[in-house]
Design a protein around this motif. Structure first.
Motif, PDB file in Angstrom:
ATOM      1  N   PRO A 205      -4.145   4.241   3.916  1.00 23.19           N
ATOM      2  CA  PRO A 205      -3.372   3.092   4.408  1.00 23.19           C
ATOM      3  C   PRO A 205      -2.680   3.319   5.747  1.00 23.19           C
ATOM      4  N   ASN A 206      -2.506   4.571   6.162  1.00 26.23           N
ATOM      5  CA  ASN A 206      -1.923   4.829   7.482  1.00 26.23           C
ATOM      6  C   ASN A 206      -2.832   4.351   8.604  1.00 26.23           C
ATOM      7  N   ARG A 207      -4.158   4.359   8.344  1.00 24.86           N
ATOM      8  CA  ARG A 207      -5.145   3.881   9.321  1.00 24.86           C
ATOM      9  C   ARG A 207      -5.019   4.592  10.672  1.00 24.86           C
ATOM     10  N   LEU A 208      -4.852   5.883  10.637  1.00 26.51           N
ATOM     11  CA  LEU A 208      -4.678   6.658  11.866  1.00 26.51           C
ATOM     12  C   LEU A 208      -5.923   7.403  12.301  1.00 26.51           C
ATOM     13  N   LEU A 209      -6.849   7.690  11.384  1.00 24.94           N
ATOM     14  CA  LEU A 209      -8.071   8.389  11.761  1.00 24.94           C
ATOM     15  C   LEU A 209      -9.118   7.390  12.260  1.00 24.94           C
ATOM     16  N   PRO A 210      -9.712   7.649  13.409  1.00 20.52           N
ATOM     17  CA  PRO A 210     -10.723   6.717  13.960  1.00 20.52           C
ATOM     18  C   PRO A 210     -11.907   6.490  13.029  1.00 20.52           C
ATOM     19  N   ILE A 211     -12.229   7.436  12.163  1.00 18.38           N
ATOM     20  CA  ILE A 211     -13.410   7.306  11.305  1.00 18.38           C
ATOM     21  C   ILE A 211     -13.303   6.085  10.403  1.00 18.38           C
ATOM     22  N   TYR A 212     -12.085   5.612  10.121  1.00 16.20           N
ATOM     23  CA  TYR A 212     -11.933   4.477   9.228  1.00 16.20           C
ATOM     24  C   TYR A 212     -12.161   3.139   9.911  1.00 16.20           C
ATOM     25  N   GLN A 213     -12.412   3.157  11.210  1.00 21.23           N
ATOM     26  CA  GLN A 213     -12.721   1.914  11.907  1.00 21.23           C
ATOM     27  C   GLN A 213     -14.064   1.387  11.470  1.00 21.23           C
TER      28      GLN A 213
ATOM     29  N   GLU B 281       0.812  -1.214   0.000  1.00 18.23           N
ATOM     30  CA  GLU B 281       0.000   0.000   0.000  1.00 18.23           C
ATOM     31  C   GLU B 281       0.844   1.264   0.000  1.00 18.23           C
ATOM     32  N   ILE B 282       1.864   1.303   0.859  1.00 17.00           N
ATOM     33  CA  ILE B 282       2.668   2.510   1.033  1.00 17.00           C
ATOM     34  C   ILE B 282       4.015   2.310   0.345  1.00 17.00           C
ATOM     35  N   THR B 283       4.165   2.916  -0.802  1.00 17.83           N
ATOM     36  CA  THR B 283       5.394   2.826  -1.581  1.00 17.83           C
ATOM     37  C   THR B 283       6.269   4.046  -1.317  1.00 17.83           C
ATOM     38  N   PRO B 284       7.557   3.991  -1.666  1.00 20.93           N
ATOM     39  CA  PRO B 284       8.411   5.176  -1.514  1.00 20.93           C
ATOM     40  C   PRO B 284       7.876   6.381  -2.284  1.00 20.93           C
TER      41      PRO B 284
ATOM     42  N   ARG C  42      -3.880   5.646  -6.517  1.00 18.42           N
ATOM     43  CA  ARG C  42      -2.596   6.146  -5.995  1.00 18.42           C
ATOM     44  C   ARG C  42      -1.708   6.636  -7.139  1.00 18.42           C
ATOM     45  N   GLU C  43      -1.594   5.834  -8.189  1.00 19.78           N
ATOM     46  CA  GLU C  43      -0.757   6.210  -9.329  1.00 19.78           C
ATOM     47  C   GLU C  43      -1.297   7.459 -10.017  1.00 19.78           C
TER      48      GLU C  43
ATOM     49  N   LEU D 196       4.742   7.029  -2.901  1.00 21.32           N
ATOM     50  CA  LEU D 196       3.596   7.550  -2.152  1.00 21.32           C
ATOM     51  C   LEU D 196       4.073   8.387  -0.978  1.00 21.32           C
ATOM     52  N   ARG D 197       5.070   7.893  -0.247  1.00 19.75           N
ATOM     53  CA  ARG D 197       5.568   8.619   0.916  1.00 19.75           C
ATOM     54  C   ARG D 197       6.120   9.988   0.507  1.00 19.75           C
ATOM     55  N   LYS D 198       6.847  10.022  -0.619  1.00 16.62           N
ATOM     56  CA  LYS D 198       7.397  11.283  -1.109  1.00 16.62           C
ATOM     57  C   LYS D 198       6.277  12.244  -1.486  1.00 16.62           C
ATOM     58  N   SER D 199       5.254  11.724  -2.155  1.00 16.52           N
ATOM     59  CA  SER D 199       4.123  12.555  -2.560  1.00 16.52           C
ATOM     60  C   SER D 199       3.415  13.152  -1.353  1.00 16.52           C
ATOM     61  N   ILE D 200       3.197  12.343  -0.333  1.00 17.12           N
ATOM     62  CA  ILE D 200       2.532  12.815   0.880  1.00 17.12           C
ATOM     63  C   ILE D 200       3.360  13.901   1.570  1.00 17.12           C
ATOM     64  N   ASP D 201       4.657  13.660   1.697  1.00 18.19           N
ATOM     65  CA  ASP D 201       5.528  14.645   2.350  1.00 18.19           C
ATOM     66  C   ASP D 201       5.484  15.992   1.624  1.00 18.19           C
ATOM     67  N   GLN D 202       5.523  15.953   0.299  1.00 17.75           N
ATOM     68  CA  GLN D 202       5.473  17.192  -0.476  1.00 17.75           C
ATOM     69  C   GLN D 202       4.113  17.870  -0.338  1.00 17.75           C
ATOM     70  N   GLY D 203       3.054  17.058  -0.324  1.00 16.18           N
ATOM     71  CA  GLY D 203       1.715  17.619  -0.191  1.00 16.18           C
ATOM     72  C   GLY D 203       1.501  18.281   1.161  1.00 16.18           C
ATOM     73  N   LEU D 204       1.948  17.648   2.218  1.00 16.55           N
ATOM     74  CA  LEU D 204       1.797  18.225   3.552  1.00 16.55           C
ATOM     75  C   LEU D 204       2.600  19.520   3.684  1.00 16.55           C
ATOM     76  N   ALA D 205       3.807  19.509   3.131  1.00 17.04           N
ATOM     77  CA  ALA D 205       4.639  20.719   3.201  1.00 17.04           C
ATOM     78  C   ALA D 205       3.964  21.874   2.465  1.00 17.04           C
TER      79      ALA D 205
END
Length: 353
Positions: free
Chosen positions: A344-352, A46-49, A311-312, A51-60
């Motif tokens: 895929p991080n599964r950190l938000l409770p709403i996804y339970q 689910e979490i590819t390098p 994702r792609e 994807l991680r790079k894209s997320i980091d750039q998006g958050l910044a």
């Protein structure tokens, strides 16, 4: 056995217990026990390098668009509680909480803006809000997720009033519309209120069962039996991808996971999503945001087939600045894209589930 020997055994057992607990805390949860996924195994990475790079750039990028008062949305709507909530949730989906984590100050500032936008009636809206129930739904979801993860007492007070307003403004059909008045309903506003209620309920607040039951009835009546998709309103229009994604997600967040209506709706989305980039038009991010959650909560082949393609596509659409452009502004497009990509991080409770 001597007292000294007994103390030695007790000490050894305590040490063994502490080691066991520590290992349990640092050992990743296996894929077969992922939140919201039942016991299904994930058969892809689910979490590819990339994807991680894209997320980091998006958050910044997203962090650069926050105003001094904590709000987001200036590139299209001015101060907007809904877009502020979406941005705050995007940071939280990466593990940042109010004043915790690299973007913790951004979440805290967004939270303060949302809280300051709450009225005595319970409505959360900034002066520039158009169709305030959209923003209210996202803002209430944001508060529900924060309260569920932090227990912040000041959030609880505002959240209680916000939930009460949602309950009180449900119309006779069982849905909600643009304004906090129980006169009309459409499925695009209804999903925002259903998610907000689910988040509040997950956080321990009381939500009337009859409110959820009526919402389920409304959403079911919006479904087109001919193709499994969903109409915008009970009597208006045919099926379309964004509203159908909202319809399926509404049922799932109302607690309906295994049902003909959900299956038919998912199959409609599968057929429609064969050309992902063509879906949604001006509602591209809105539609895929709800489709992502519908597919994730459905699990199995739905998720494993849909997410890698989405994702792609989103990574390809990202600009060099880290932003995603949309008809509703870069802040909105970026926040929505990040929420999709970080499921895929599964950190938000709403996804339970």
């Amino acid at each position: 056995m001597s007292a000294k020997a007994k103390r030695g055994i007790r000490g050894w057992l305590l040490c063994l217990l502490l080691i066991t607990v520590h290992c349990a805390l640092i050992t990743p949860t296996p894929a077969s026990a992922d939140v919201g996924r039942g016991t299904e195994e994930i058969n892809f990475v689910e979490i590819t390098p990339e994807l991680r790079k894209s997320i980091d750039q998006g958050l910044a990028f997203l962090a650069t668009r926050q105003a001094n008062d904590g709000s987001f949305g200036q590139d299209r709507y001015g101060k907007h509680v809904g877009i502020t909530a979406i941005a705050g949730l995007a940071f939280m989906a990466d593990g940042h909480l109010p004043n915790r984590g690299a973007y913790g100050p951004n979440v805290e500032a967004a939270l303060n803006f949302v809280l300051s936008s709450a009225t005595e009636s319970g409505l959360i809206a900034a002066d520039t809000s158009h169709g305030p129930m959209y923003g209210h739904g996202y803002a209430t979801l944001f508060l529900g997720e924060i309260y569920g993860m932090t227990g912040d007492a000041r959030v609880r007070e505002v959240l209680l009033k916000a939930v009460r307003l949602i309950v009180d403004t449900q119309n006779h059909e069982g849905g909600w519309r643009y304004h906090p008045q129980p006169f009309d309903a459409d499925i695009s506003v209804t999903i925002t209120q259903v998610m907000a209620l689910r988040s509040a309920r997950n956080a321990g607040l009381s939500v009337p069962k009859e409110t959820i039951d009526r919402a389920i009835t409304y959403v079911r009546q919006c479904q087109n039996p001919a193709d499994g998709g969903f109409r915008y309103m009970l009597t208006a229009g045919g099926s379309a991808y964004p509203r159908s994604a909202a319809g399926v997600a509404s049922l799932q967040y109302a607690g309906i996971y295994e049902d003909d209506a959900v299956t038919d709706g998912l199959q409609y989305l599968v057929r429609a999503s064969r050309g992902l980039g063509a879906q949604g038009g001006g509602h591209y991010f809105y539609g895929h945001y709800y489709a992502a959650q519908a597919m994730f909560l459905a699990g199995g082949g739905y998720w494993s087939e849909w997410f890698p393609r989405m994702r792609e596509e989103l990574i390809d659409r990202q600009q060099n600045s880290g932003a995603w452009s949309s008809n509703h502004g870069e802040t909105y497009g970026t926040g929505m894209s990040l929420l999709i990509l970080q499921i895929p991080n599964r950190l938000l409770p709403i996804y339970q589930r």
